[in-house]
Design a protein around this motif. Sequence first.
Motif, PDB file in Angstrom:
ATOM      1  N   VAL A   1       0.839  -1.205   0.000  1.00 37.67           N
ATOM      2  CA  VAL A   1       0.000   0.000   0.000  1.00 37.67           C
ATOM      3  C   VAL A   1       0.876   1.258   0.000  1.00 37.67           C
ATOM      4  O   VAL A   1       0.610   2.212  -0.751  1.00 37.67           O
ATOM      5  CB  VAL A   1      -0.979  -0.010   1.203  1.00 37.67           C
ATOM      6  CG1 VAL A   1      -1.632   1.345   1.403  1.00 37.67           C
ATOM      7  CG2 VAL A   1      -2.033  -1.093   1.021  1.00 37.67           C
ATOM      8  N   VAL A   2       1.923   1.260   0.804  1.00 34.82           N
ATOM      9  CA  VAL A   2       2.822   2.419   0.846  1.00 34.82           C
ATOM     10  C   VAL A   2       3.473   2.639  -0.516  1.00 34.82           C
ATOM     11  O   VAL A   2       3.527   3.763  -1.023  1.00 34.82           O
ATOM     12  CB  VAL A   2       3.878   2.249   1.970  1.00 34.82           C
ATOM     13  CG1 VAL A   2       4.982   3.286   1.857  1.00 34.82           C
ATOM     14  CG2 VAL A   2       3.210   2.319   3.336  1.00 34.82           C
ATOM     15  N   VAL A   3       3.963   1.569  -1.131  1.00 34.77           N
ATOM     16  CA  VAL A   3       4.587   1.689  -2.455  1.00 34.77           C
ATOM     17  C   VAL A   3       3.582   2.195  -3.482  1.00 34.77           C
ATOM     18  O   VAL A   3       3.870   3.116  -4.258  1.00 34.77           O
ATOM     19  CB  VAL A   3       5.198   0.336  -2.894  1.00 34.77           C
ATOM     20  CG1 VAL A   3       5.541   0.333  -4.375  1.00 34.77           C
ATOM     21  CG2 VAL A   3       6.427   0.013  -2.062  1.00 34.77           C
ATOM     22  N   GLU A   4       2.391   1.603  -3.494  1.00 34.91           N
ATOM     23  CA  GLU A   4       1.378   1.973  -4.484  1.00 34.91           C
ATOM     24  C   GLU A   4       0.905   3.416  -4.302  1.00 34.91           C
ATOM     25  O   GLU A   4       0.825   4.173  -5.279  1.00 34.91           O
ATOM     26  CB  GLU A   4       0.181   1.017  -4.409  1.00 34.91           C
ATOM     27  CG  GLU A   4       0.483  -0.395  -4.865  1.00 34.91           C
ATOM     28  CD  GLU A   4       0.810  -0.500  -6.334  1.00 34.91           C
ATOM     29  OE1 GLU A   4       0.238   0.252  -7.150  1.00 34.91           O
ATOM     30  OE2 GLU A   4       1.655  -1.348  -6.683  1.00 34.91           O
TER      31      GLU A   4
ATOM     32  N   THR B   1      11.734  -1.292 -10.198  1.00 34.34           N
ATOM     33  CA  THR B   1      12.236  -2.656 -10.384  1.00 34.34           C
ATOM     34  C   THR B   1      12.634  -3.248  -9.044  1.00 34.34           C
ATOM     35  O   THR B   1      12.404  -4.425  -8.775  1.00 34.34           O
ATOM     36  CB  THR B   1      13.441  -2.656 -11.355  1.00 34.34           C
ATOM     37  OG1 THR B   1      13.026  -2.064 -12.589  1.00 34.34           O
ATOM     38  CG2 THR B   1      13.952  -4.051 -11.604  1.00 34.34           C
ATOM     39  N   PHE B   2      13.189  -2.418  -8.171  1.00 39.64           N
ATOM     40  CA  PHE B   2      13.613  -2.885  -6.852  1.00 39.64           C
ATOM     41  C   PHE B   2      12.414  -3.320  -6.000  1.00 39.64           C
ATOM     42  O   PHE B   2      12.442  -4.389  -5.392  1.00 39.64           O
ATOM     43  CB  PHE B   2      14.409  -1.793  -6.123  1.00 39.64           C
ATOM     44  CG  PHE B   2      14.867  -2.217  -4.764  1.00 39.64           C
ATOM     45  CD1 PHE B   2      15.936  -3.093  -4.615  1.00 39.64           C
ATOM     46  CD2 PHE B   2      14.224  -1.747  -3.629  1.00 39.64           C
ATOM     47  CE1 PHE B   2      16.355  -3.498  -3.356  1.00 39.64           C
ATOM     48  CE2 PHE B   2      14.633  -2.146  -2.370  1.00 39.64           C
ATOM     49  CZ  PHE B   2      15.707  -3.024  -2.224  1.00 39.64           C
ATOM     50  N   THR B   3      11.362  -2.494  -5.947  1.00 35.33           N
ATOM     51  CA  THR B   3      10.208  -2.868  -5.119  1.00 35.33           C
ATOM     52  C   THR B   3       9.513  -4.098  -5.696  1.00 35.33           C
ATOM     53  O   THR B   3       9.004  -4.931  -4.941  1.00 35.33           O
ATOM     54  CB  THR B   3       9.209  -1.703  -4.945  1.00 35.33           C
ATOM     55  OG1 THR B   3       8.730  -1.277  -6.225  1.00 35.33           O
ATOM     56  CG2 THR B   3       9.843  -0.538  -4.191  1.00 35.33           C
ATOM     57  N   ALA B   4       9.494  -4.226  -7.015  1.00 35.76           N
ATOM     58  CA  ALA B   4       8.914  -5.427  -7.634  1.00 35.76           C
ATOM     59  C   ALA B   4       9.731  -6.659  -7.252  1.00 35.76           C
ATOM     60  O   ALA B   4       9.171  -7.711  -6.903  1.00 35.76           O
ATOM     61  CB  ALA B   4       8.855  -5.269  -9.148  1.00 35.76           C
ATOM     62  N   ALA B   5      11.060  -6.537  -7.301  1.00 32.82           N
ATOM     63  CA  ALA B   5      11.921  -7.662  -6.918  1.00 32.82           C
ATOM     64  C   ALA B   5      11.713  -8.030  -5.450  1.00 32.82           C
ATOM     65  O   ALA B   5      11.683  -9.214  -5.092  1.00 32.82           O
ATOM     66  CB  ALA B   5      13.385  -7.320  -7.184  1.00 32.82           C
TER      67      ALA B   5
ATOM     68  N   ALA C   1      12.729  -8.497   2.748  1.00 29.97           N
ATOM     69  CA  ALA C   1      12.195  -7.969   1.491  1.00 29.97           C
ATOM     70  C   ALA C   1      11.066  -6.976   1.756  1.00 29.97           C
ATOM     71  O   ALA C   1      10.972  -5.934   1.088  1.00 29.97           O
ATOM     72  CB  ALA C   1      11.707  -9.118   0.606  1.00 29.97           C
ATOM     73  N   THR C   2      10.243  -7.271   2.740  1.00 29.40           N
ATOM     74  CA  THR C   2       9.136  -6.372   3.103  1.00 29.40           C
ATOM     75  C   THR C   2       9.670  -5.048   3.639  1.00 29.40           C
ATOM     76  O   THR C   2       9.200  -3.969   3.253  1.00 29.40           O
ATOM     77  CB  THR C   2       8.230  -7.043   4.150  1.00 29.40           C
ATOM     78  OG1 THR C   2       7.718  -8.260   3.602  1.00 29.40           O
ATOM     79  CG2 THR C   2       7.081  -6.152   4.563  1.00 29.40           C
ATOM     80  N   ILE C   3      10.648  -5.134   4.520  1.00 31.61           N
ATOM     81  CA  ILE C   3      11.234  -3.914   5.086  1.00 31.61           C
ATOM     82  C   ILE C   3      11.954  -3.113   3.996  1.00 31.61           C
ATOM     83  O   ILE C   3      11.834  -1.883   3.935  1.00 31.61           O
ATOM     84  CB  ILE C   3      12.201  -4.265   6.244  1.00 31.61           C
ATOM     85  CG1 ILE C   3      11.442  -4.964   7.384  1.00 31.61           C
ATOM     86  CG2 ILE C   3      12.940  -3.026   6.747  1.00 31.61           C
ATOM     87  CD1 ILE C   3      10.260  -4.196   7.943  1.00 31.61           C
ATOM     88  N   ALA C   4      12.662  -3.797   3.116  1.00 33.40           N
ATOM     89  CA  ALA C   4      13.372  -3.113   2.022  1.00 33.40           C
ATOM     90  C   ALA C   4      12.390  -2.384   1.104  1.00 33.40           C
ATOM     91  O   ALA C   4      12.664  -1.261   0.657  1.00 33.40           O
ATOM     92  CB  ALA C   4      14.212  -4.114   1.237  1.00 33.40           C
TER      93      ALA C   4
ATOM     94  N   ALA D   1      12.430   1.598   0.561  1.00 39.09           N
ATOM     95  CA  ALA D   1      12.548   2.142  -0.798  1.00 39.09           C
ATOM     96  C   ALA D   1      11.453   3.174  -1.054  1.00 39.09           C
ATOM     97  O   ALA D   1      11.708   4.223  -1.671  1.00 39.09           O
ATOM     98  CB  ALA D   1      12.475   1.010  -1.821  1.00 39.09           C
ATOM     99  N   ALA D   2      10.254   2.891  -0.587  1.00 45.36           N
ATOM    100  CA  ALA D   2       9.155   3.853  -0.764  1.00 45.36           C
ATOM    101  C   ALA D   2       9.410   5.115   0.040  1.00 45.36           C
ATOM    102  O   ALA D   2       9.188   6.222  -0.451  1.00 45.36           O
ATOM    103  CB  ALA D   2       7.829   3.198  -0.351  1.00 45.36           C
ATOM    104  N   LEU D   3       9.883   4.951   1.263  1.00 44.06           N
ATOM    105  CA  LEU D   3      10.157   6.136   2.098  1.00 44.06           C
ATOM    106  C   LEU D   3      11.273   6.986   1.501  1.00 44.06           C
ATOM    107  O   LEU D   3      11.177   8.216   1.490  1.00 44.06           O
ATOM    108  CB  LEU D   3      10.534   5.693   3.517  1.00 44.06           C
ATOM    109  CG  LEU D   3       9.387   5.190   4.379  1.00 44.06           C
ATOM    110  CD1 LEU D   3       9.925   4.580   5.671  1.00 44.06           C
ATOM    111  CD2 LEU D   3       8.408   6.330   4.701  1.00 44.06           C
ATOM    112  N   LEU D   4      12.303   6.348   1.030  1.00 41.40           N
ATOM    113  CA  LEU D   4      13.431   7.092   0.467  1.00 41.40           C
ATOM    114  C   LEU D   4      13.078   7.709  -0.888  1.00 41.40           C
ATOM    115  O   LEU D   4      13.609   8.761  -1.244  1.00 41.40           O
ATOM    116  CB  LEU D   4      14.649   6.185   0.337  1.00 41.40           C
ATOM    117  CG  LEU D   4      15.222   5.688   1.681  1.00 41.40           C
ATOM    118  CD1 LEU D   4      16.317   4.669   1.441  1.00 41.40           C
ATOM    119  CD2 LEU D   4      15.712   6.852   2.526  1.00 41.40           C
ATOM    120  N   GLY D   5      12.164   7.058  -1.599  1.00 39.37           N
ATOM    121  CA  GLY D   5      11.759   7.586  -2.897  1.00 39.37           C
ATOM    122  C   GLY D   5      10.598   8.543  -2.817  1.00 39.37           C
ATOM    123  O   GLY D   5      10.299   9.240  -3.791  1.00 39.37           O
TER     124      GLY D   5
END
Length: 140
Positions: free
Chosen positions: A78-81, A88-92, A126-129, A133-137
């Motif tokens: 939800v945070v990413v979306e 590509t990183f969040t998908a991986a 992977a969940t934390i990463a 990634a969303a927070l940093l982006g």
Amino acid sequence: MTPELTTLALALLLQAVQFCLMAIPANRELGAGKTASPRDRDRLGGSLEDQLSTRTARLYRAMNNHFEGLILFTIAVVVVELSGSNSTFTAACAWTYLGARILYVPAYAFGWSPWRSAVWFLGFAATIAMTLAALLGAGS
């Protein structure tokens, strides 16, 4: 659908499969009289989990563990979306989470120690990463 949402949907289906993997043998072992009851410990002589075979009890714990992991993974997706931080990183990371959760089922069921814990940690990391990634982006 984004890869993150796809993996979230597949993780939900994995949870349904895990429920069946646990419920079918549990009903065979204990009977519907116990499994469909209110499951009061005093009436059943303890918890239902304690009355299951070792493997079925492990499947029960693996299923419950995925409920917990799925909550965190859902938040990450939800945070990413909502932040539009898909990459590509969040998908991986999302696919890594799903792969780890799939592998976690036999790892727990067959008592692969210490690999069960390593597989769990891979999915958690992977969940934390994803979230980081969303927070940093998010500020970009």
